[in-house]
Write an enzyme that holds these catalytic residues in place. Sequence first.
Site, PDB file in Angstrom:
ATOM      1  N   ASP A 238      58.821  48.133  47.070  1.00  0.00           N
ATOM      2  CA  ASP A 238      57.902  47.034  46.778  1.00  0.00           C
ATOM      3  C   ASP A 238      56.781  47.038  47.808  1.00  0.00           C
ATOM      4  O   ASP A 238      57.034  47.180  49.009  1.00  0.00           O
ATOM      5  CB  ASP A 238      58.635  45.702  46.803  1.00  0.00           C
ATOM      6  CG  ASP A 238      57.759  44.561  46.304  1.00  0.00           C
ATOM      7  OD1 ASP A 238      57.705  44.378  45.075  1.00  0.00           O
ATOM      8  OD2 ASP A 238      57.129  43.883  47.140  1.00  0.00           O
ATOM      9  N   ASN A 246      45.468  41.417  46.243  1.00  0.00           N
ATOM     10  CA  ASN A 246      44.705  41.124  45.022  1.00  0.00           C
ATOM     11  C   ASN A 246      43.810  39.894  45.214  1.00  0.00           C
ATOM     12  O   ASN A 246      42.646  39.872  44.773  1.00  0.00           O
ATOM     13  CB  ASN A 246      45.661  40.877  43.852  1.00  0.00           C
ATOM     14  CG  ASN A 246      46.192  42.177  43.263  1.00  0.00           C
ATOM     15  OD1 ASN A 246      45.541  43.211  43.348  1.00  0.00           O
ATOM     16  ND2 ASN A 246      47.384  42.120  42.676  1.00  0.00           N
ATOM     17  N   HIS A 251      41.516  42.698  42.102  1.00  0.00           N
ATOM     18  CA  HIS A 251      42.516  43.500  41.397  1.00  0.00           C
ATOM     19  C   HIS A 251      42.142  44.982  41.340  1.00  0.00           C
ATOM     20  O   HIS A 251      43.040  45.841  41.269  1.00  0.00           O
ATOM     21  CB  HIS A 251      42.720  42.954  39.978  1.00  0.00           C
ATOM     22  CG  HIS A 251      43.452  41.647  39.952  1.00  0.00           C
ATOM     23  ND1 HIS A 251      44.821  41.537  40.051  1.00  0.00           N
ATOM     24  CD2 HIS A 251      42.977  40.364  39.849  1.00  0.00           C
ATOM     25  CE1 HIS A 251      45.175  40.270  39.994  1.00  0.00           C
ATOM     26  NE2 HIS A 251      44.077  39.529  39.870  1.00  0.00           N
ATOM     27  N   ASP A 255      44.587  47.946  42.312  1.00  0.00           N
ATOM     28  CA  ASP A 255      44.913  49.126  41.500  1.00  0.00           C
ATOM     29  C   ASP A 255      44.774  50.419  42.305  1.00  0.00           C
ATOM     30  O   ASP A 255      45.565  51.355  42.135  1.00  0.00           O
ATOM     31  CB  ASP A 255      43.996  49.187  40.269  1.00  0.00           C
ATOM     32  CG  ASP A 255      44.320  48.098  39.255  1.00  0.00           C
ATOM     33  OD1 ASP A 255      45.416  47.501  39.366  1.00  0.00           O
ATOM     34  OD2 ASP A 255      43.482  47.853  38.367  1.00  0.00           O
ATOM     35  N   GLU A 281      53.988  45.672  41.336  1.00  0.00           N
ATOM     36  CA  GLU A 281      53.812  46.446  42.562  1.00  0.00           C
ATOM     37  C   GLU A 281      55.128  47.056  43.008  1.00  0.00           C
ATOM     38  O   GLU A 281      55.298  47.439  44.164  1.00  0.00           O
ATOM     39  CB  GLU A 281      53.244  45.563  43.687  1.00  0.00           C
ATOM     40  CG  GLU A 281      54.187  44.527  44.256  1.00  0.00           C
ATOM     41  CD  GLU A 281      54.222  43.221  43.475  1.00  0.00           C
ATOM     42  OE1 GLU A 281      54.785  42.251  43.993  1.00  0.00           O
ATOM     43  OE2 GLU A 281      53.696  43.176  42.331  1.00  0.00           O
TER      44      GLU A 281
END
Length: 358
Positions: A238, A246, A251, A255, A281
Amino acid sequence: MQNLTDQETKWVRKIWISYWYIIGVQFVAQLFSYLFLPYDAKVVEFYFYVLLYPTLKMSLTVSLGWVVNKAKHKYSFHTLLIAGTILAILIIKLNTDIRIISALFLLPIFVSVIFYRFRLTLFSSFLQLVGFLFVYITDESYRNHLSNFDLVAIPCFLGLCTLLASIIMIRGRELQEALLHTMTAKQELMIQYAIIRKQAKMDSLTNLYNQASFYEHFDIAIAYGGNRSSSFFLALIDIDNFKAINDTYGHLVGDVVLSRVAKVIKETITTNDIAARYGGEEFALLLFETNFDKAIKLVETIRTAVFSLQHEEMAGTNVTISIGITSYEPAMSKEALFERADINLYKAKRTGKNRIVT
């Protein structure tokens, strides 16, 4: 003349062999006729002038043609047709009393059709016309067995067969093109299917397996482990504080971070291992290492590699990951195995992040 394809070379060889079969059949037919049917010839006359000498000439024709074919590949077709024409002439001159024997002139024309070359068929047709005139002029016995109608009908028949051969070639080419078009379309569909199937199994952002594909491999691993008493390892990864990334940087930057972490994972695991993007994630790994120490070393390599990355989009800062890993034990269900790995991941997050818990 263009160079021969591999398929054409094979067919040229087959036709040369068929010429030898024709010589053999002619030999047996003549001998059978002499032994069992009324035959107006003395023994010496038959065996030398009807059987052995013509067979020798036919054999020499085919042998010389084969030598030229091997020495000059670009003349393979022409040599094949010329040899076939001479073979037809020799058999016709030997059997002038058989009215239908002139049909042997069709043999080289049929041979030319096999190769789907129009000029070759025209060349063969010209050879047969010359061959017919040669036999008609030089062989009185053949000439005497033909009527005036035959003298006109045979060349017309050769021309008609040439026309039919050309029509067959044109139709054959159309079918060939249609088949090629169908095969091309089929190949394109297969490629599109492969792409769609891959897209259905892969996560488009990270190019790792998606969750559904991970579960397919997970089930196989459980079944394999249960049957073989083999061990494998499940690791859950994680990205720490990903929501803050984010929220702070957007975002799109999130990414980018996801794709970079995925790249590290792909470059670190072995070809036998399975890596998937399990959630937003979160990543899941199936590691088929030989022992626990190697599995820990592998995920530690991933953790340190991710930690060493600096992201310009985040003002040069880095991100960390937390990892929970556990080993499969015989008869363990996949739910129990996943729950144990998830508990270890939760411990890693709760006890400071950027660490591995086993």
